[in-house]
Scaffold this motif. Structure first.
Motif, PDB file in Angstrom:
ATOM      1  N   TYR A 143       0.829  -1.209   0.000  1.00 16.70           N
ATOM      2  CA  TYR A 143       0.000   0.000   0.000  1.00 16.70           C
ATOM      3  C   TYR A 143       0.864   1.260   0.000  1.00 16.70           C
ATOM      4  O   TYR A 143       0.619   2.205  -0.756  1.00 16.70           O
ATOM      5  N   LYS A 144       1.893   1.263   0.852  1.00 15.81           N
ATOM      6  CA  LYS A 144       2.756   2.439   0.931  1.00 15.81           C
ATOM      7  C   LYS A 144       3.504   2.656  -0.390  1.00 15.81           C
ATOM      8  O   LYS A 144       3.699   3.799  -0.823  1.00 15.81           O
ATOM      9  N   ARG A 150       1.654   7.008  -6.601  1.00 13.98           N
ATOM     10  CA  ARG A 150       0.578   7.937  -6.945  1.00 13.98           C
ATOM     11  C   ARG A 150       0.967   9.380  -6.640  1.00 13.98           C
ATOM     12  O   ARG A 150       0.547  10.304  -7.329  1.00 13.98           O
ATOM     13  N   GLN A 151       1.776   9.558  -5.602  1.00 14.41           N
ATOM     14  CA  GLN A 151       2.230  10.895  -5.224  1.00 14.41           C
ATOM     15  C   GLN A 151       3.519  11.285  -5.951  1.00 14.41           C
ATOM     16  O   GLN A 151       4.068  12.349  -5.688  1.00 14.41           O
ATOM     17  N   ARG A 152       3.989  10.407  -6.846  1.00 15.01           N
ATOM     18  CA  ARG A 152       5.211  10.620  -7.618  1.00 15.01           C
ATOM     19  C   ARG A 152       6.442  10.752  -6.721  1.00 15.01           C
ATOM     20  O   ARG A 152       7.406  11.437  -7.056  1.00 15.01           O
ATOM     21  N   ASP A 156      10.750   6.857  -2.512  1.00 12.31           N
ATOM     22  CA  ASP A 156      10.002   6.121  -1.486  1.00 12.31           C
ATOM     23  C   ASP A 156       9.287   4.921  -2.086  1.00 12.31           C
ATOM     24  O   ASP A 156       9.201   3.857  -1.457  1.00 12.31           O
ATOM     25  N   HIS A 157       8.753   5.104  -3.290  1.00 16.87           N
ATOM     26  CA  HIS A 157       8.066   4.001  -3.974  1.00 16.87           C
ATOM     27  C   HIS A 157       8.996   2.805  -4.148  1.00 16.87           C
ATOM     28  O   HIS A 157       8.618   1.665  -3.865  1.00 16.87           O
ATOM     29  N   MET A 161       8.401  -0.865  -2.393  1.00 13.91           N
ATOM     30  CA  MET A 161       8.116  -1.977  -3.288  1.00 13.91           C
ATOM     31  C   MET A 161       9.197  -3.045  -3.261  1.00 13.91           C
ATOM     32  O   MET A 161       8.915  -4.223  -3.521  1.00 13.91           O
ATOM     33  N   ILE A 162      10.426  -2.670  -2.925  1.00 11.47           N
ATOM     34  CA  ILE A 162      11.453  -3.690  -2.794  1.00 11.47           C
ATOM     35  C   ILE A 162      11.165  -4.549  -1.571  1.00 11.47           C
ATOM     36  O   ILE A 162      11.444  -5.754  -1.534  1.00 11.47           O
TER      37      ILE A 162
END
Length: 242
Positions: A143-144, A150-152, A156-157, A161-162
């Motif tokens: 989710y994070k 979504r916040q570009r 952090d993405h 995701m890793i």
């Protein structure tokens, strides 16, 4: 792993990158495909007797398990696509689409059913505790990661995701540990476990379920911190020389 982290998502594609420049992609895809080909088919029959997991007395355990296996397979397939730099840079729209499928058609239903299955696991209290921790973490990390994209906030993405990737693929290491502990503990059945098959199963499953996801997550965290430390050292060196 550093390349995966640095190139999984980026706001600007690099069209010149070749698909074969990342040699880990093909082995990862092969392992995921082989694992799914072995694990998924028995659950598509609807026959409880073909389950690869011991079935408890709860009748709704098997339907939940089938749902979990199907959507976890979707998560594994799309996860491989997500960490493929060539696909991301050459076809960013496919990357975004597979990312949404990964989140909503893979991890979300698989994580929720994993939590439910964990509550009624037939493999003892240690395995139950593992499921109660791992499933929420899997959902939270994913989710994070999705929200950051979504916040570009691409840095952090990548980090979140890793972590999600580590838990998605941890089912493979889980099976490896299962074989290791079963083989190593079986000779102790009549001594350490006093001939109690259930006690041996609980011990093996407890160690397997925890190590299966904790070690991949620790490796992911170590790599993330390693990347951060390298950047800090580079900044300090630049200040000293500048």
């Amino acid at each position: 792993m550093t390349n995966v982290l640095d190139e999984t998502v980026s706001p600007s594609p690099v069209p010149s990158r070749k698909w074969w420049r990342k040699p880990w992609v093909v082995p990862l895809g092969f392992v995921a495909a082989a694992f799914i080909a072995f694990s998924l088919p028995p659950y598509l029959t609807g026959d409880r007797a073909q389950s690869r997991v011991q079935q408890p007395e709860f009748t709704w355990h098997y339907p939940l398990l089938v749902v979990h296996v199907i959507f976890a397979s979707v998560a594994m397939i799309t996860c491989v696509l997500q960490v493929w730099p060539w696909l991301r840079t050459r076809y960013p729209h496919v990357h975004r689409l597979s990312g949404r499928i990964y989140v909503f058609g893979g991890v979300l239903p698989a994580g929720l059913t994993a939590f439910a299955i964990g509550v009624i696991t037939p493999f003892g209290p240690a395995a139950l505790a593992s499921g109660m921790v791992m499933a929420p973490l899997w959902l939270i990390f994913t989710y994070k990661g999705y929200r950051a994209a979504r916040q570009r906030l691409f840095v952090d993405h990548r980090k979140w995701m890793i972590r999600s990737f580590a838990l998605t693929m941890s089912i493979i290491t889980n099976r490896i540990w299962g074989v290791v502990f079963t083989i190593s503990l079986m000779p102790q059945l009549e001594t350490t476990f006093h001939g109690d098959d259930k006690l041996l199963t609980y011990s093996s499953a407890g160690a397997t379920t925890w190590l299966g996801w904790v070690i991949p997550l620790l490796i992911a965290e170590w790599w993330l911190q390693r990347d951060e430390v390298a950047r800090r050292k580079a900044k300090m060196l630049a200040r000293r020389t500048g």
